[in-house]
Design a protein around this motif. Structure first.
Motif, PDB file in Angstrom:
ATOM      1  N   GLU A   1      -2.660  82.529  47.898  1.00 43.51           N
ATOM      2  CA  GLU A   1      -2.161  81.798  49.074  1.00 43.51           C
ATOM      3  C   GLU A   1      -1.815  80.336  48.742  1.00 43.51           C
ATOM      4  N   VAL A   2      -0.998  79.760  49.633  1.00 47.87           N
ATOM      5  CA  VAL A   2      -0.631  78.343  49.506  1.00 47.87           C
ATOM      6  C   VAL A   2      -0.772  77.683  50.882  1.00 47.87           C
ATOM      7  N   ILE A   3      -1.352  76.489  50.924  1.00 53.77           N
ATOM      8  CA  ILE A   3      -1.375  75.718  52.181  1.00 53.77           C
ATOM      9  C   ILE A   3      -0.167  74.790  52.172  1.00 53.77           C
ATOM     10  N   THR A   4       0.623  74.841  53.238  1.00 54.92           N
ATOM     11  CA  THR A   4       1.819  73.997  53.298  1.00 54.92           C
ATOM     12  C   THR A   4       1.632  72.888  54.337  1.00 54.92           C
ATOM     13  N   ASN A   5       2.607  71.991  54.408  1.00 56.89           N
ATOM     14  CA  ASN A   5       2.546  70.914  55.393  1.00 56.89           C
ATOM     15  C   ASN A   5       2.730  71.419  56.821  1.00 56.89           C
ATOM     16  N   ASP A   6       3.209  72.657  56.955  1.00 55.71           N
ATOM     17  CA  ASP A   6       3.375  73.221  58.294  1.00 55.71           C
ATOM     18  C   ASP A   6       2.062  73.777  58.845  1.00 55.71           C
ATOM     19  N   ASP A   7       1.098  74.002  57.954  1.00 50.12           N
ATOM     20  CA  ASP A   7      -0.198  74.508  58.419  1.00 50.12           C
ATOM     21  C   ASP A   7      -0.974  73.407  59.132  1.00 50.12           C
ATOM     22  N   VAL A   8      -1.805  73.815  60.116  1.00 55.55           N
ATOM     23  CA  VAL A   8      -2.746  72.862  60.714  1.00 55.55           C
ATOM     24  C   VAL A   8      -3.904  72.715  59.720  1.00 55.55           C
ATOM     25  N   PRO A   9      -4.116  71.498  59.194  1.00 53.23           N
ATOM     26  CA  PRO A   9      -5.042  71.316  58.066  1.00 53.23           C
ATOM     27  C   PRO A   9      -6.420  71.941  58.251  1.00 53.23           C
ATOM     28  N   THR A  10      -7.116  71.568  59.334  1.00 52.90           N
ATOM     29  CA  THR A  10      -8.501  72.033  59.481  1.00 52.90           C
ATOM     30  C   THR A  10      -8.569  73.555  59.590  1.00 52.90           C
ATOM     31  N   GLN A  11      -7.546  74.114  60.220  1.00 53.58           N
ATOM     32  CA  GLN A  11      -7.503  75.567  60.365  1.00 53.58           C
ATOM     33  C   GLN A  11      -7.159  76.229  59.028  1.00 53.58           C
ATOM     34  N   ALA A  12      -6.218  75.658  58.324  1.00 55.70           N
ATOM     35  CA  ALA A  12      -5.751  76.247  57.060  1.00 55.70           C
ATOM     36  C   ALA A  12      -6.878  76.325  56.033  1.00 55.70           C
ATOM     37  N   VAL A  13      -7.684  75.247  55.926  1.00 55.11           N
ATOM     38  CA  VAL A  13      -8.740  75.284  54.904  1.00 55.11           C
ATOM     39  C   VAL A  13      -9.838  76.284  55.271  1.00 55.11           C
ATOM     40  N   ARG A  14      -9.930  76.602  56.563  1.00 60.83           N
ATOM     41  CA  ARG A  14     -10.902  77.624  56.990  1.00 60.83           C
ATOM     42  C   ARG A  14     -10.388  79.027  56.734  1.00 60.83           C
ATOM     43  N   THR A  15      -9.105  79.255  56.978  1.00 61.05           N
ATOM     44  CA  THR A  15      -8.582  80.631  56.944  1.00 61.05           C
ATOM     45  C   THR A  15      -7.943  81.015  55.610  1.00 61.05           C
ATOM     46  N   LYS A  16      -7.299  80.066  54.936  1.00 60.84           N
ATOM     47  CA  LYS A  16      -6.634  80.413  53.674  1.00 60.84           C
ATOM     48  C   LYS A  16      -7.606  80.226  52.510  1.00 60.84           C
ATOM     49  N   ARG A  17      -8.588  81.114  52.437  1.00 66.47           N
ATOM     50  CA  ARG A  17      -9.661  80.974  51.468  1.00 66.47           C
ATOM     51  C   ARG A  17      -9.207  81.237  50.036  1.00 66.47           C
ATOM     52  N   ASP A  18      -8.059  81.930  49.889  1.00 65.11           N
ATOM     53  CA  ASP A  18      -7.571  82.175  48.534  1.00 65.11           C
ATOM     54  C   ASP A  18      -6.367  81.279  48.203  1.00 65.11           C
ATOM     55  N   SER A  19      -6.313  80.128  48.873  1.00 65.11           N
ATOM     56  CA  SER A  19      -5.238  79.179  48.570  1.00 65.11           C
ATOM     57  C   SER A  19      -5.611  78.350  47.341  1.00 65.11           C
ATOM     58  N   SER A  20      -4.586  77.861  46.651  1.00 68.18           N
ATOM     59  CA  SER A  20      -4.815  77.054  45.443  1.00 68.18           C
ATOM     60  C   SER A  20      -5.676  75.834  45.752  1.00 68.18           C
ATOM     61  N   LEU A  21      -5.555  75.304  46.965  1.00 68.72           N
ATOM     62  CA  LEU A  21      -6.306  74.110  47.335  1.00 68.72           C
ATOM     63  C   LEU A  21      -7.787  74.433  47.545  1.00 68.72           C
ATOM     64  N   VAL A  22      -8.062  75.465  48.338  1.00 69.72           N
ATOM     65  CA  VAL A  22      -9.460  75.810  48.631  1.00 69.72           C
ATOM     66  C   VAL A  22     -10.170  76.311  47.377  1.00 69.72           C
ATOM     67  N   VAL A  23      -9.505  77.184  46.612  1.00 73.16           N
ATOM     68  CA  VAL A  23     -10.121  77.703  45.382  1.00 73.16           C
ATOM     69  C   VAL A  23     -10.412  76.551  44.418  1.00 73.16           C
ATOM     70  N   GLY A  24      -9.476  75.605  44.329  1.00 73.44           N
ATOM     71  CA  GLY A  24      -9.665  74.453  43.444  1.00 73.44           C
ATOM     72  C   GLY A  24     -10.844  73.595  43.856  1.00 73.44           C
ATOM     73  N   LEU A  25     -10.952  73.317  45.147  1.00 72.27           N
ATOM     74  CA  LEU A  25     -12.059  72.491  45.638  1.00 72.27           C
ATOM     75  C   LEU A  25     -13.401  73.188  45.436  1.00 72.27           C
ATOM     76  N   LYS A  26     -13.410  74.511  45.563  1.00 73.07           N
ATOM     77  CA  LYS A  26     -14.665  75.253  45.363  1.00 73.07           C
ATOM     78  C   LYS A  26     -15.088  75.243  43.900  1.00 73.07           C
ATOM     79  N   LEU A  27     -14.112  75.364  43.001  1.00 70.21           N
ATOM     80  CA  LEU A  27     -14.414  75.253  41.567  1.00 70.21           C
ATOM     81  C   LEU A  27     -15.040  73.889  41.281  1.00 70.21           C
ATOM     82  N   LEU A  28     -14.457  72.859  41.878  1.00 65.84           N
ATOM     83  CA  LEU A  28     -14.947  71.485  41.691  1.00 65.84           C
ATOM     84  C   LEU A  28     -16.403  71.380  42.128  1.00 65.84           C
ATOM     85  N   LYS A  29     -16.693  71.971  43.274  1.00 67.71           N
ATOM     86  CA  LYS A  29     -18.043  71.897  43.834  1.00 67.71           C
ATOM     87  C   LYS A  29     -19.041  72.690  42.990  1.00 67.71           C
TER      88      LYS A  29
END
Lengths: 342, 342
Positions: free
Chosen positions: B64-92
């Motif tokens: 998945e990819v989070i775009t600028n059209d997504d609502v941020p708080t909702q996107a990070v909750r629902t798009k769990r396989d996005s490059s952004l969320v997966v990356g932040l989880k690796l970091l953590k």
């Protein structure tokens, strides 16, 4: 012939540069005359340096000066014979006086303007509205940029009305595009103040609202008017000033370094001059204090003659464009609309 | 070897420019390796274009990819396989991962950073802290510039502590001078928020407070750190960006016009290049999101490779300078001080 009062004692380079700049303005336009307020001996001494039509210059002696060390609200109350207070009273009382220009303490000009000249009926708070040169070759009006650090949404809506009237009468823009300065273009952006202001401006009549704009849009020139609370408007204005000054200094250095680069300057001279002029806020003229019953122009404290000349002409232009009439009408409509809604 | 996670799918020019910029960073420093999160096929296709040490590059596939059209708080909750969320989880989750870089949606990076990486103990609100080139040849850290549109005085005091720690660890400034962005330098200037913040920062330990500063001081460089509420900080940053871009465009035009001016460019080239680099915020690298338990760098949405390279190196530098340790210690002291006062 209309008259413009010039506070000869206000500013870092008063009275020398103030008198010089104002007298130079006499040559630019023939349809006005000057009244200087200040120490008559000092002003006359400066006047002797120039050739001008003596029938177009009057000096009203004042024994006091308001400085930046004075507390503004107190100073305008107690220094009744200061060049600033006497000048503002002349503006208020005499029908032939159309404008007032000062490079003195901003706080004192604001406090004195409200106290002695008075607000247009319906105006909650007058606002400072500088005209910032932009990329499209025109100017962006930024209103407010420092008169009101604490704002209510309704004040911001009034700034939109005032600055629109100013854009129409002084800059000939028929349907000025108005943006609200926020931290993003989306309607929901900003704090509560700006969200509520967005909704109010959207409903205001005679305002061509294009929505929220960002800091960068001030210089891009996509709006004719940018409405801001006085706190963030001031920060925007000064951030742009700081960037402009920094760039100007680096450019000057770049072309001073070597013979080659001095030669090179000749080739790119026209564009570079245009750029330096655009970045040189001291040559932009003054900032109008919008919402008063007559035209008050605040020139930069560090004003040299080259800033005073356009400030004086700006006051003449405002009269010719019918600014005060236009503002008064805008607020009559607003008041009657609001009355009708009740 | 430490690892930096790069969100390969975030930004207007992803994955092409993101992969290119990150791989170029590998050549600049030898002490780190990369993990790309994103569509593996696309990322590998880009990687094939470059020569690099394959042992220093890992790709973690995300669907998945989070775009600028997504609502941020909702996107990070629902798009769990996005490059952004997966990356932040690796970091953590992984001890060997020291930093995360994304040019994706600012809102999603902020929301995801707080949700998945978490705040340092004692930090009320993390803040965006870009480093703006200034006239004295160094950088001014502006904190906050948009993460928090609504602020309390205590938040501004924390920004002073966080940005001071950042100035010390990442820029080697021993006793960073901290100013509070307001509409005048006098202590009483500003709205209630800034008056109260001024008093709080004045009392903060380990903060070298020099008082209120104005918008112009950001580029003059008289302070190392400028503390701002996110609303007016954002306006300052973007006003400077707008002025810089406008000037850059005029300069480019000036030197493109004629053969003579192209020759002239050669003479003033060095200074002009310096100036363009200074004004080109796309080459400034990313903006750190301060106050999280690990280093998160937000690169401009329009980032090209030349912006991604410094952003990746910035994450490495933050690790080497001990930023997170320094921040954690600052807040341990703060919390124990406050505990002691009760």
């Amino acid at each position: 012939m209309i008259k413009i009062v010039v506070d000869a004692m206000g500013g870092d380079h008063a009275p020398v540069e103030i008198v010089k700049g104002a007298v130079l303005a006499l040559q630019e336009k023939k349809n006005f005359s000057l009244i200087f307020t200040g120490d008559e001996a000092l002003v006359r001494e400066e006047l002797r340096k120039y050739k001008y039509d003596a029938s177009r210059v009057e000096v009203v002696h004042c024994s006091e000066v308001i400085t930046n060390d004075d507390v503004p609200t107190q100073a305008v109350r107690t220094k009744r014979d200061s060049s600033l207070v006497v000048g503002l009273k002349l503006l208020k009382e005499r029908d032939d006086v159309a404008g007032f220009v000062s490079a003195g303490s901003t706080g004192a000009v604001l406090a004195g303007g409200i106290m002695f000249v008075g607000r247009i009926k319906g105006v909650m708070r007058p606002a400072l509205c500088p005209a910032i040169p932009n990329a499209s070759g025109s100017r962006t009006l930024l209103c407010d940029c420092g008169a009101n650090a604490e704002c209510k949404p309704s004040m911001l809506a009034q700034f939109a009305v005032m600055a629109s009237a100013y854009a129409r009468s002084a800059y000939g823009i028929k349907n000025p595009r108005v943006g609200l300065l926020s931290n993003g273009t989306e309607q929901h952006k900003g704090d509560l103040l700006h969200q509520e202001a967005n909704a109010l401006i959207r409903e205001a009549k005679n305002v061509n609202f294009i929505g929220n704009v960002e800091g960068r849009d001030i210089m891009y020139g996509d709006a004719d008017v940018v409405v801001a609370d006085g706190f963030s408007g001031n920060i925007a204005l000064k951030s742009i000033e700081g960037c402009g000054k920094t760039v100007s200094d680096i450019l000057s250095k770049a072309f001073r370094k070597s013979f080659g680069s001095r030669i090179s300057y000749l080739f790119a001279k026209k564009q570079l001059k245009k750029l330096k002029l655009m970045l040189d806020y001291s040559a932009m003229g003054g900032t109008i204090f919008l919402g008063l019953q007559k035209t008050v122009i605040k020139s930069h404290g560090s004003s040299m003659a080259k800033s005073i000349t356009p400030s004086v002409l700006q006051a003449v232009d405002a009269y010719e464009g019918g600014l005060i009439r236009s503002l008064t009408e805008s607020f009559e409509n607003l008041v009657s609309q609001e009355g009708g809604d009740e």
